[in-house]
Scaffold this active site. Structure first.
Site: not given
Lengths: 529, 529
Positions: B238, B242, B259, B296, B388
């Site tokens: 997440s 991150g 990522e 993703c 997201e």
């Protein structure tokens, strides 16, 4: 008094609401030079980013050939304007006109520009990678935002924010540059930017391709490295300033490449001492004294085994340092900064064996200074005893034996370079095998029997190294084309229709010579249709 | 109840002073699974780094062939142990045993391991660059410290911290790995680590080559990414987690590859809508629904022109979403997290046109959900409307025309992917030419007429993109050999005596097939003596 203009959007204009002004100082006399330069505030920064964003858009329609022509024409204009550039840089930096500025640094700079032009034209730098079966194609392209370049004080041309290695790499990779001049040589930077702007116009590049600010207050500097439309930053300078900028850039998710500090350790193995102690001492002193010791690759630490050979080496080295002429430093702050570093080194247990004092008078200068410290002391305070003294200063660490030298290597911070001198007939090979794996992990460039001060502009160069020498161990600031990859984004095309591919990824090789990695093999061929 | 052991220094041992324990949950029933796993504290972290440091030293004497054999043997052991791995992963993640786990993800994982083995053996990945005239030689080598890998919840094998892409890249580049399991599937990670440890032992790799912790308190996680002897971190997960880890790693000067999040916009140009609206809607829904939308690269935003074709497309899409079966989410937190994201989207002006609710009962599931929002609303709140929602959720942005669609592209954050659907006969080419340059700068991988959910393991893949999709636009997390370069340091040898060079840089090509860049040309040849 009118302030010198900044270069924004292709125009030399007065800074908007400058936050102050400053002037350069001639370090050979301590006298302030006549021109006053503005300290730029947020308005100049915003205007520069607007023009750079326009340039990013305009560049999409500009062939790489124009970028190559720009770099070549700029190199030619620098050669044509060499006299004025040399006169100005010598006054602002105290560096000798000859050979340093005229025969060494200026040709290095034009050579870099021409290598950048060749790389832009050749396009192999962008590592075009094609998987014909999966119809996936990728390459490195421009960042989509400008590169801000902070130039250091010690190379008025070769690392200049609008002419040096980072500039060339950013431009050759297709990005506009916003130069933040080093405040030590604003006039030199202005002369260079004038030539750059003329060359950019002649090559049909957009007005925001090359811009120049001289100085900003710290908070405005943080805006430069964290601006939403920024691509990346290249910084060469002090660890103190670099780490602050890094914090601002990191928080914004903006790449920043830092070349910050390095003590460039030199290890002299027992056999080399026995074989050619005086010759190594001479090489070492010359390397330390070059440019008054103000090179990022100047050796600041030497590691030797104790005993008779080690002591003889130190005695000879002390003689050379004591006899050395104090070179002119780049600015009046240089001597203060060296003195502060010496305080830290001596306070941590090092002992001065030659030099140790600033030179009296108006000229900025410091005596060549040699210190020594036992390895055991170094290992107790490794951080403080790696304080960088930016001048002709070297600390000899005296170890009991090769195991002790290796322990010193293990306690080193990340460095740009590390050198090992060894007996020419192989007597040191076992010692080398013990030391090398440890030292290898601490340095970007490992040398044998050679001082680190020369940094060749070669594809195989690494002018980089582990933190805190730089901010990332995988990139080099010198060497074309590798240095371009810092200022590039990886772009993949998945099943994109052939007529929409960039020429670098089309079936037909765009130059007939560009190297591309096609289905796992490097090739200069077209892809069979 | 005894806690499951951690893997440190080649031994399965009880965590030292665990900070707590946790268990996995079967998301298809909401029931807690029986095994209890420890939350590791500083002692486990310190022990893992000690063993990893020993492994770094031991690896200097290990031929790359052993690393290649390890990766291949590990792949074979995964295949032999597939039944247990599939049963366990299905229980911990709710992912279907077949085809997903057995026929898609497990073969992808073993394929990655074998590609890593081939890259390690081939050695071309290390970009050996030789300048014979200057006698400078450089290549990418291991980092000199372990790589910490944080695995995500959505790929229990292919991105697992001890089996997935980051693991393969780190190991193939010669680094030990400390895996931090995803807490959603600790049992799967334990099974994999068991096989990895057996394979590592069989290949003669040091005991600290592969280690596994399951979970840490946040402050201990920060220690993992900033430890003085760390090489680098690979993180997939997440944005929230991150960015916190990035802050700790950045402050310590440690590279971290993240990522984090991506809405993977899909642009459907007017001609494509006129030509094949229903077919595109079907492709889009299938891509959104795959893996219950927890990829993703799942499209989270669709951009269309308004008008009759646009409305018909949305109507068809809404029909598909409303009729879609809600897949099982990876864990009970999934539905809560989707609901929170929907609140943000709806609160910012998006309107739900299908779905919108969690599925009642013990199973973790959320209705496939479609939203719509006018482009003008999106442009007023672009940040909030790019929130997201990690599930089968898509927001259709309705623009007036292609200029409006391009304005939406300009307001996008950095993404892993971006897709453009266009008329097959070329009617959309002008619109494409307007949109593409803007979208290109926002995404790592640009697709034509194809959904982004498949991520081929190809040398030309880019599973990366501009911030905040990842932490750096120049690196990919998928694709061998490019993904290895994240976990490598550039090492230069300057005038180093020939017998002291690593085999990759010797005159003789070490494999007879390795690609090296010699004096500007890629070659598989030896250097003439």
């Amino acid at each position: 008094m009118a302030l010198e203009p900044v270069l924004i959007a292709g125009e030399w204009r007065q800074a908007a609401n400058p936050a102050g002004s400053f002037a350069a100082i001639d370090p050979s006399t301590g006298k302030t030079l006549p021109e006053a330069f503005p300290v730029s505030g947020t308005e100049d920064v915003a205007a520069a980013f607007r023009a750079a964003a326009d340039a990013v858009v305009a560049l999409r329609a500009v062939p790489v050939e124009n970028i190559a022509r720009f770099l070549e024409d700029y190199a030619a204009r620098i050669e044509a304007g060499a006299d004025a550039l040399i006169e100005r840089a010598a006054r602002e930096t105290g560096l000798p006109q000859s050979p340093r500025l005229r025969s060494v640094e200026l040709p290095r700079t034009t050579n870099q520009l021409r290598q950048g032009a060749a790389a832009a034209r050749d396009r192999s730098w962008c590592v075009a990678t094609i998987d014909t079966r999966a119809n996936l194609r990728s390459y490195y392209g421009p960042l989509g935002g400008p590169v801000v370049v902070f130039g250091p004080n010690n190379f008025p041309y070769a690392f200049n924010s609008v002419a040096g290695g980072d500039f060339v790499a950013a431009i050759a990779a297709g990005n506009p540059v916003i130069g933040k001049a080093n405040t030590g040589h604003p006039g030199t930077s202005r002369l260079l930017a004038t030539l750059a702007a003329e060359a950019a116009r002649a090559a049909g590049l957009p007005p925001g391709m090359v811009q120049l600010l001289y100085r900003t207050p710290p908070d405005v500097g943080f805006q430069l490295v964290s601006h939403p439309s920024l691509g990346a930053t290249g910084f060469t300078g002090s660890k103190n300033a670099g780490l602050k900028l890094k914090q601002a850039a990191d928080a914004a998710g903006k790449p920043i490449y830092l070349e910050m500090s390095s003590t460039n350790p030199v290890f002299v193995l027992p056999g080399a001492l026995a074989e050619r102690s005086a010759a190594v001492a001479k090489e070492l002193f010359d390397s330390c004294a070059m440019g008054a010791g103000q090179f990022c690759t100047r050796p600041g630490i030497t590691v030797v085994p104790g005993g008779a050979h080690g002591e003889a080496f130190i005695t000879e080295l002390a003689r050379l340092f004591a006899a050395g002429a104090p070179g002119t430093l780049l600015g009046p702050a240089g001597a203060t900064s060296i003195a502060a570093a010496l305080d830290e080194l001596v306070g941590s247990g090092a002992r001065v064996v030659a030099g140790g004092h600033a030179v009296a008078g108006d000229r900025a200068a410091f005596e060549p200074t040699l210190l020594r410290v036992p390895a055991t002391t170094f290992l107790a305070k490794p951080h403080a005893l790696q304080t960088e003294a930016f001048g002709t200063v070297n600390t000899v660490i005296v170890a009991d034996d090769v195991a002790g030298m290796t322990a010193v290597a293990a306690a080193l911070e990340g460095n740009l370079t590390g050198c090992v001198y060894s007996d020419t007939t192989g007597k040191d090979d076992a010692a080398y095998a013990q030391l090398e794996p440890v030292l290898r992990g601490k340095v970007g460039r490992l040398l044998n029997d050679k001082m680190p001060t020369g940094v060749a502009v070669s594809p195989a160069m690494n002018h980089g190294g582990p933190y805190p020498a730089t901010g990332h161990p995988g990139f080099t600031a010198v060497g074309v084309p590798a240095s371009l990859l810092r200022f590039a984004a990886l772009r993949c095309y998945d099943a994109v229709r052939p007529h929409r591919l960039p020429p670098e990824l089309a079936d037909r090789n765009p130059t007939g010579k560009m190297w591309r990695l096609i289905d796992g093999a490097w090739s200069q061929q077209d892809i069979a249709g």
